[in-house]
Design a protein around this motif. Structure first.
Motif, short mmCIF file in Angstrom:
data_model
loop_
_atom_site.label_atom_id
_atom_site.label_comp_id
_atom_site.label_asym_id
_atom_site.label_seq_id
_atom_site.Cartn_x
_atom_site.Cartn_y
_atom_site.Cartn_z
N THR A 51 59.57 -17.58 -32.63
CA THR A 51 61.13 -18.62 -32.06
C THR A 51 62.31 -18.73 -32.79
O THR A 51 63.21 -18.82 -32.89
CB THR A 51 59.87 -19.69 -31.93
N THR A 53 63.44 -17.06 -35.75
CA THR A 53 64.07 -16.15 -36.72
C THR A 53 64.90 -15.32 -34.80
O THR A 53 66.34 -15.02 -35.02
CB THR A 53 63.64 -14.66 -36.70
N PRO A 257 57.34 -20.71 -43.82
CA PRO A 257 58.63 -20.71 -42.77
C PRO A 257 58.45 -20.49 -41.24
O PRO A 257 59.03 -19.83 -40.43
CB PRO A 257 58.66 -18.52 -43.40
N GLY A 258 57.18 -21.15 -41.66
CA GLY A 258 56.87 -21.17 -39.85
C GLY A 258 55.98 -19.80 -38.97
O GLY A 258 56.72 -18.58 -39.58
N PRO A 259 55.47 -20.17 -38.26
CA PRO A 259 54.96 -21.38 -37.20
C PRO A 259 54.30 -22.19 -38.19
O PRO A 259 53.82 -20.77 -38.69
CB PRO A 259 54.34 -20.38 -35.91
#
Ligand code: CP
Length: 299
Positions: A51, A53, A257-259
């Motif tokens: 999502t 990047t 950093p996610g998710p």
């Protein structure tokens, strides 16, 4: 800089220049188009989901006025057996001169070697080894809160074994002079390749007086050969909650950093709390990627 595929290809001065460029985009018109990539074409090739990047590289390229092609690999000829090299060479023949590539395997060096001199390759994540643009945005986010890296204590918590973010962040922190990096995880999620970095299985001990806490997701998609203890046991020992965060410095920042797996590695109140800079990381991702693309364009 022709390619941007690992942090280890950069020296401290080159890394600091990228940080400065990114901060400049934020300070002087992050949202204003700068036509540094006018006439250039960038393709994103993601062989793993994304999502943040993918979206931020697309936004960064558009803000620099590039044409952007997001390849839907589920419907591409890779499904018919076309090799990565053939895909890239065909797109290059059509005029693509920036490739943003995410891949499960270690492929970047190989792809970089088959490109023309005028074509740029930017890693958007390579297996469990490299995520250099994440490291740049992470260092930018840390620098905005704590400018002196050499004085910082940074705790990285969670699935270190499978984390390309941890590996690239460690490289970047070392490049910037950080002396105190603590990797906190259960024994079976520690990484034997990260020699010379302090490992800690006790999260409370590892968080003591930390300035920066970087939380990582359990990467179930990479766990082919490892069993984690029960989710309840993981939460008990490695979840960042308010009580644990209180062991770090009062002004410590919380990163991810996610998710995020809410309720697993981090509680909602910490993820959304005053010390969290998680959405700032996402925002900084656009400027960091603008810096990377413009540095490549200037090559
Ligand atoms: N941090 C990160 O790489 O997020 P995405 O997988 O959503 O790109």
């Amino acid at each position: 800089m022709q390619h941007f595929i690992t942090i280890s290809n950069l020296n401290p001065s080159a890394f600091l220049t990228l940080l400065e460029k990114a901060q400049n985009f934020i300070d002087h018109g992050h949202l204003i188009e700068k036509p540094l990539l006018r006439g250039q074409t960038l393709a994103t090739l993601f062989f793993e989901p994304s999502t943040r990047t993918q979206a931020s590289f697309e936004l960064a390229a558009k803000r620099l006025d590039a044409d952007v092609l997001n390849l839907s690999l589920a419907n591409s000829s890779t499904q018919k057996g076309e090799t990565l090299v053939d895909t890239v060479k065909n797109l290059e023949a059509m005029g693509v001169n920036f490739f943003v590539l995410r891949h499960t395997d270690t492929v970047m060096e190989h792809v970089a070697a088959i490109l023309n001199r005028e074509t740029h390759l930017i890693s958007a994540g390579e297996g469990k080894l490299h995520h250099p643009s994440q490291a740049l945005l992470d260092m930018l986010t840390i620098q905005q809160a704590q400018p002196k890296f050499e004085n910082l204590s940074v705790a990285i918590v969670g699935d270190i074994l499978h984390s390309r973010v941890a590996r690239s962040d460690i490289e970047a922190l070392k490049l910037l002079g950080c002396q105190d990096i603590r990797l906190i995880s259960p024994e079976n999620l520690q990484a034997t390749d990260l020699l010379g970095v302090q490992h800690e299985t006790d999260m409370d001990r590892g968080l003591a007086n930390a300035d920066v806490v970087i939380m990582l997701r359990i990467q179930k998609e990479r766990m082919f050969d490892i069993q984690i203890d029960s989710e309840a046991a993981y939460i008990e020992h490695y979840q960042l909650n308010q009580a644990r965060l209180a062991l770090a410095k009062p002004n410590a920042i919380v990163m991810h950093p996610g998710p995020i797996n809410r309720g697993i590695e981090i509680t909602n109140d910490v993820a959304d709390g005053l010390q969290s800079v998680i959405l700032k990381q996402a925002r900084n991702g656009v400027a960091a990627r603008m810096a990377i693309l413009s540095a490549c364009a200037a090559d």
